[in-house]
Design an enzyme around this catalytic site. Sequence first.
Site, short mmCIF file in Angstrom:
data_model
loop_
_atom_site.label_atom_id
_atom_site.label_comp_id
_atom_site.label_asym_id
_atom_site.label_seq_id
_atom_site.Cartn_x
_atom_site.Cartn_y
_atom_site.Cartn_z
CD1 TRP A 1 109.99 75.13 25.17
CD2 TRP A 1 109.90 76.54 26.50
NE1 TRP A 1 110.08 76.15 24.29
CE2 TRP A 1 110.32 77.38 25.19
CE3 TRP A 1 109.62 78.09 27.05
CZ2 TRP A 1 110.47 78.58 24.89
CZ3 TRP A 1 110.13 78.74 26.68
CH2 TRP A 1 110.41 79.72 25.52
CG ASN A 2 105.01 78.62 26.89
OD1 ASN A 2 104.79 77.11 26.45
ND2 ASN A 2 104.63 79.19 26.31
CE LYS B 1 108.46 66.32 22.30
NZ LYS B 1 109.23 66.68 23.38
N PRO B 2 106.90 65.33 26.65
CG PRO B 2 107.82 65.22 28.82
CD PRO B 2 106.59 64.63 28.18
N GLY C 1 101.96 74.56 20.32
CA GLY C 1 104.26 74.47 20.01
C GLY C 1 103.66 75.56 19.04
CB SER C 2 106.13 76.66 16.87
OG SER C 2 106.61 75.20 15.58
CD GLU D 1 97.78 77.29 22.96
OE1 GLU D 1 97.85 78.50 22.18
OE2 GLU D 1 98.08 76.85 23.49
CG LEU D 2 99.17 75.87 15.94
CD1 LEU D 2 99.29 75.51 14.88
CD2 LEU D 2 100.42 74.31 16.65
CD GLU E 1 104.09 83.03 19.25
OE1 GLU E 1 104.31 82.49 18.82
OE2 GLU E 1 103.25 82.57 19.81
C1 SIN Z 1 97.71 79.86 28.36
O1 SIN Z 1 97.32 79.39 29.12
O2 SIN Z 1 97.63 81.11 29.38
C2 SIN Z 1 99.15 80.71 27.41
C3 SIN Z 1 99.26 78.82 27.46
C4 SIN Z 1 100.15 79.01 26.30
O3 SIN Z 1 101.25 80.05 25.74
O4 SIN Z 1 100.64 78.54 24.93
#
Ligand code: SIN
Length: 486
Positions: free
Chosen positions: A158-159, A182-183, A236-237, A258-259, A389
């Site tokens: 979501w970020n 899947k968003p 995600g996490s 990408e965690l 985090e």
């Molecule tokens: C980014 O691409 O700058 C951040 C990506 C993320 O927080 O997963």
Amino acid sequence: MTPLFSLSELILESSFINGVWQDASDGKRFDVVNPATGERLASVPHLMRSDVHLAVDAAVTAFPGWRDKLAEERAGLLKKWHRLILDHTEELALLMTMEQGKPLKESRGEIAYAASFVEWFAEEARRSYGDVIPTHMAGKRILALKQPVGVVAAITPWNFPAAMITRKVAPALAVGCTVLVKPSELTPLTALALAKLSEIAGIPPGVFNVLTTKDPEAFGSAVMEREDVRKISFTGSTRVGKILLRQAADSVKRVSLELGGNAPFIVFNDAHLESAVEGAIASKYRNAGQTCVCSNRIFVQSGIYEPFLKLYTQAVERLSVGPGDQEDSDIGPLINAAALDKVKSLIQKAVADGAKIVCGGGGHERGGTFFEPTILTDVQDSMAISKDEIFGPVSTLHTFESEDEVIERANNTPYGLASYFYTQDLARSWRVSEKLDFGIVGINTGLISTTVAPFGGMKESGLGREGSKYGIEEYLETKYVCVGGL
Ligand code: SIN
């Protein structure tokens, strides 16, 4: 160019599967809310497991036709999609701010960032070369061919509701894979709007599908049990990433993860003070602190600590907190109440263990999930706030004496995504960047994200790289062909 669609026309309330806008087969839906106001924006289908299987069937069927197109044809369609995304920057940015909360200026930046992946990988589509390898035997020739891995399932956070989709989907489509996205259940509207624009661009049915559900585990296990889904890409996490990695083992799917991160931001005595403050603000407070690359631990060498703290505090106090659609807002709301509670609890524990609040420290007077930009000092490495985090607008300041000491403390985490340091000493720049156990190192900058660089983590921060020429490899198999009898 004049946009084809208005904002309201881009608020879509169906999933996009096989080129058709669809509801869940049992008709169930869930609401999407604006985190700044709590107001309901739309509702989208809560797809069932059987719907996910039908979508996989569609992506499997579409794969050969898409794979067999010329790279140039796929690139042409991606370029049209890129143009349409840029033409709708304002509408997409507003939609993103409505469902995610980030300030409009950041949403506009994210749309440009998201579009840049589509353009970059459209260009790269035509350059996924293999090799002709000098042979080991007369009468034989050896080739390495690059071929698409097949059907890809992407699970996105979501970020960054747009960029984390295009960073996965664009390279996959460029090389001939078909994709199911899947968003996040918190921000599906931007994803559906991107799907609408891909449809208008002419990307064929079944090639790019967006599946909405508020049950990420159901989606994950449905795609995992399909042998014909050959690749999982997840942002995600770390907790969920580990589950997906274990599940993928059963059919040995390729996995990109990408965690989480725990980024150190190191300011040496010889740093340029004003630049270090500016970099720390950019790295820490982007998206209200809700990025995986936000600095989580700010280490300041003792000789520069007091002037840094003074300037940094002034800069943090200038940040304006408000709804993302107010042009002067720097910090929007946190995504939901759970995020707010987590940030509050980390601060409470740190203060109970001796940390001191320099500014902020609690919910903002605007109420809801707005949080005050905060600085804590006297923070110890052993505190939960130094290990977890934070994902909120909270800076924790630590002091250090020597280069060796700070490298050891910075690396003392299971995470290894982004790291930053400020120095004007060239030799130190090399020494420290080589010793930091992080996939990304920013030297004298707090902003490291770009399409053209490999983004990804070491240790428990992930597997694989996204963006750049390295990002396309994640979607390619290398096939060895040995030609004999020559
Ligand atoms: C980014 O691409 O700058 C951040 C990506 C993320 O927080 O997963």
